[in-house]
Design a protein around this motif. Structure first.
Motif, PDB file in Angstrom:
ATOM      1  N   ALA A   2      -5.963  -4.456  -3.475  1.00  0.00           N
ATOM      2  CA  ALA A   2      -6.857  -5.184  -4.377  1.00  0.00           C
ATOM      3  C   ALA A   2      -8.042  -4.271  -4.652  1.00  0.00           C
ATOM      4  N   GLY A   3      -8.050  -3.671  -5.849  1.00  0.00           N
ATOM      5  CA  GLY A   3      -9.102  -2.701  -6.141  1.00  0.00           C
ATOM      6  C   GLY A   3      -8.988  -1.517  -5.209  1.00  0.00           C
ATOM      7  N   SER A   4     -10.096  -1.153  -4.585  1.00  0.00           N
ATOM      8  CA  SER A   4     -10.095  -0.028  -3.651  1.00  0.00           C
ATOM      9  C   SER A   4      -9.774  -0.469  -2.225  1.00  0.00           C
ATOM     10  N   LYS A   5      -9.526  -1.759  -2.030  1.00  0.00           N
ATOM     11  CA  LYS A   5      -9.245  -2.300  -0.710  1.00  0.00           C
ATOM     12  C   LYS A   5      -7.740  -2.383  -0.459  1.00  0.00           C
ATOM     13  N   VAL A   6      -7.369  -2.181   0.808  1.00  0.00           N
ATOM     14  CA  VAL A   6      -5.996  -2.400   1.256  1.00  0.00           C
ATOM     15  C   VAL A   6      -6.050  -3.446   2.366  1.00  0.00           C
ATOM     16  N   PHE A   7      -5.443  -4.591   2.130  1.00  0.00           N
ATOM     17  CA  PHE A   7      -5.436  -5.654   3.123  1.00  0.00           C
ATOM     18  C   PHE A   7      -4.208  -5.510   4.010  1.00  0.00           C
ATOM     19  N   VAL A   8      -4.429  -5.578   5.320  1.00  0.00           N
ATOM     20  CA  VAL A   8      -3.378  -5.347   6.311  1.00  0.00           C
ATOM     21  C   VAL A   8      -3.260  -6.560   7.226  1.00  0.00           C
ATOM     22  N   ASN A   9      -2.055  -7.068   7.381  1.00  0.00           N
ATOM     23  CA  ASN A   9      -1.749  -8.104   8.361  1.00  0.00           C
ATOM     24  C   ASN A   9      -0.703  -7.552   9.318  1.00  0.00           C
ATOM     25  N   LEU A  10      -0.962  -7.702  10.613  1.00  0.00           N
ATOM     26  CA  LEU A  10      -0.092  -7.100  11.626  1.00  0.00           C
ATOM     27  C   LEU A  10       0.020  -8.039  12.832  1.00  0.00           C
TER      28      LEU A  10
ATOM     29  N   ALA B 169       0.826  -1.209   0.000  1.00  0.00           N
ATOM     30  CA  ALA B 169       0.000   0.000   0.000  1.00  0.00           C
ATOM     31  C   ALA B 169       0.860   1.258   0.000  1.00  0.00           C
ATOM     32  N   ASP B 170       0.193   2.395  -0.121  1.00  0.00           N
ATOM     33  CA  ASP B 170       0.854   3.693  -0.076  1.00  0.00           C
ATOM     34  C   ASP B 170       1.728   3.768   1.181  1.00  0.00           C
ATOM     35  N   PRO B 171       2.995   4.187   1.052  1.00  0.00           N
ATOM     36  CA  PRO B 171       3.882   4.269   2.231  1.00  0.00           C
ATOM     37  C   PRO B 171       3.286   5.107   3.367  1.00  0.00           C
ATOM     38  N   ALA B 172       2.487   6.120   3.036  1.00  0.00           N
ATOM     39  CA  ALA B 172       1.884   6.946   4.085  1.00  0.00           C
ATOM     40  C   ALA B 172       0.928   6.114   4.936  1.00  0.00           C
ATOM     41  N   ILE B 173       0.184   5.198   4.293  1.00  0.00           N
ATOM     42  CA  ILE B 173      -0.731   4.331   5.043  1.00  0.00           C
ATOM     43  C   ILE B 173       0.054   3.363   5.918  1.00  0.00           C
ATOM     44  N   VAL B 174       1.107   2.767   5.358  1.00  0.00           N
ATOM     45  CA  VAL B 174       1.929   1.818   6.114  1.00  0.00           C
ATOM     46  C   VAL B 174       2.561   2.501   7.329  1.00  0.00           C
TER      47      VAL B 174
END
Length: 302
Positions: A243-251, A214-219
């Protein structure tokens, strides 16, 4: 705002976009047949692309909203990227055809003479007015629902205003001063804008399909939230993909192993809610690990 209300507003923006794009395609097709203007042809091709993009956006809003199922564990939002790649390819072809026609006309032995400029200017003026109304409504919807699809569609239509205005100027110059060559110059400019936009859309879709981060700012924002969250002693393996307009995050967050499972779950759930509130386009999974007490003691001693 409820999910149902947001969906209805997003669909209203999608339907308005499809309807207005369809009207503009019909009007510009008539205007091109009347005037023979290449700048109108460029605007017609752009509006035809708009219609495809708007249909794709509306379909994406409906399809991407489907919940995950047994065959699509992460949902259906990648359909947006597949549609975007096809649209980008279509736009590049249209830009190439318009460029070839404009260069051929410019290098021709005689200067092109347009006809029916008044009718053409009227059609393009109506197109500009319809585009302004659509952009206004899409802006209101995107602000209320936070839909990235509607916001992207709005940005695309805002970019259409320049080719439409250019077509009006070229028709006016032809009618007032007999400068038919300006039409080809405007068409070349519009084709270049279309090509740049297509490459940008295509790259974004390709990056998403290739699981680009994702965009580095979001990360960075998510990392800062995790580092400062009460009860979280550390984190690792922060991974994102689009994926499309979604950003999947695992943390993975590191918690005190002596606390109850209920308390550990509350910390993770609260952090997840905060991330979703800050970045509504995300889908967040948080894993809870026991903090390394030895490592934590060493950090405190320093």
């Amino acid at each position: 705002m409820s999910t149902s209300a947001s969906m209805k507003l997003n669909l209203s923006a999608g339907l308005a976009s499809v309807a207005i794009a369809g009207v503009m395609v019909g009007l510009k097709l008539w205007a091109y047949g009347t005037t023979g203007s290449l700048s109108v042809a460029a605007s017609l091709a752009d509006s035809a692309m708009d219609l495809m993009v708007s249909l794709g956006a509306m379909a994406a809003l409906i399809y991407a909203a489907k919940p995950a199922d047994e065959d699509h564990a992460f949902g259906h939002s990648s359909a947006e990227d597949l549609a975007a790649l096809g649209q980008a390819f279509f736009v590049l072809i249209s830009a190439g055809v318009i460029t070839w026609a404009a260069v051929t006309r410019l290098l021709g032995p005689t200067e092109a003479h347009l006809v029916g400029e008044g009718e053409g200017m009227l059609v393009m003026g109506v197109s500009v007015a319809l585009t302004v109304v659509l952009v206004w409504w899409q802006g209101r919807v995107a602000k209320r629902t936070g839909s990235r699809v509607v916001a992207a569609d709005r940005l695309h239509y805002m970019g259409d205003l320049l080719p439409n205005m250019g077509a009006i100027i070229s028709l006016w110059a032809s009618k007032s001063f007999g400068l038919g060559s300006i039409d080809s110059v405007v068409a070349l400019t519009a084709a270049a804008i279309m090509a740049v936009g297509a490459l940008r859309i295509g790259k974004g879709a390709f990056d998403a399909l290739m699981d680009r981060t994702a965009d580095p700012a979001i990360v960075t924002g998510i990392a800062d939230m995790a580092a400062a969250w009460p009860g979280v002693r550390g984190f690792h393996d922060l991974k994102t993909r689009m994926a499309g307009s979604k950003v999947f995050v695992n943390l993975h967050i590191e918690l005190d192993g002596e606390q109850s499972l209920r308390d550990a779950h509350a910390i993770g759930a609260a952090l997840r809610r905060a991330i979703l509130q800050a970045y509504p386009q995300t889908d967040v999974i948080i894993h809870k690990d026991v903090a390394d007490v030895t490592a934590a003691s060493k950090r405190q001693s320093h």
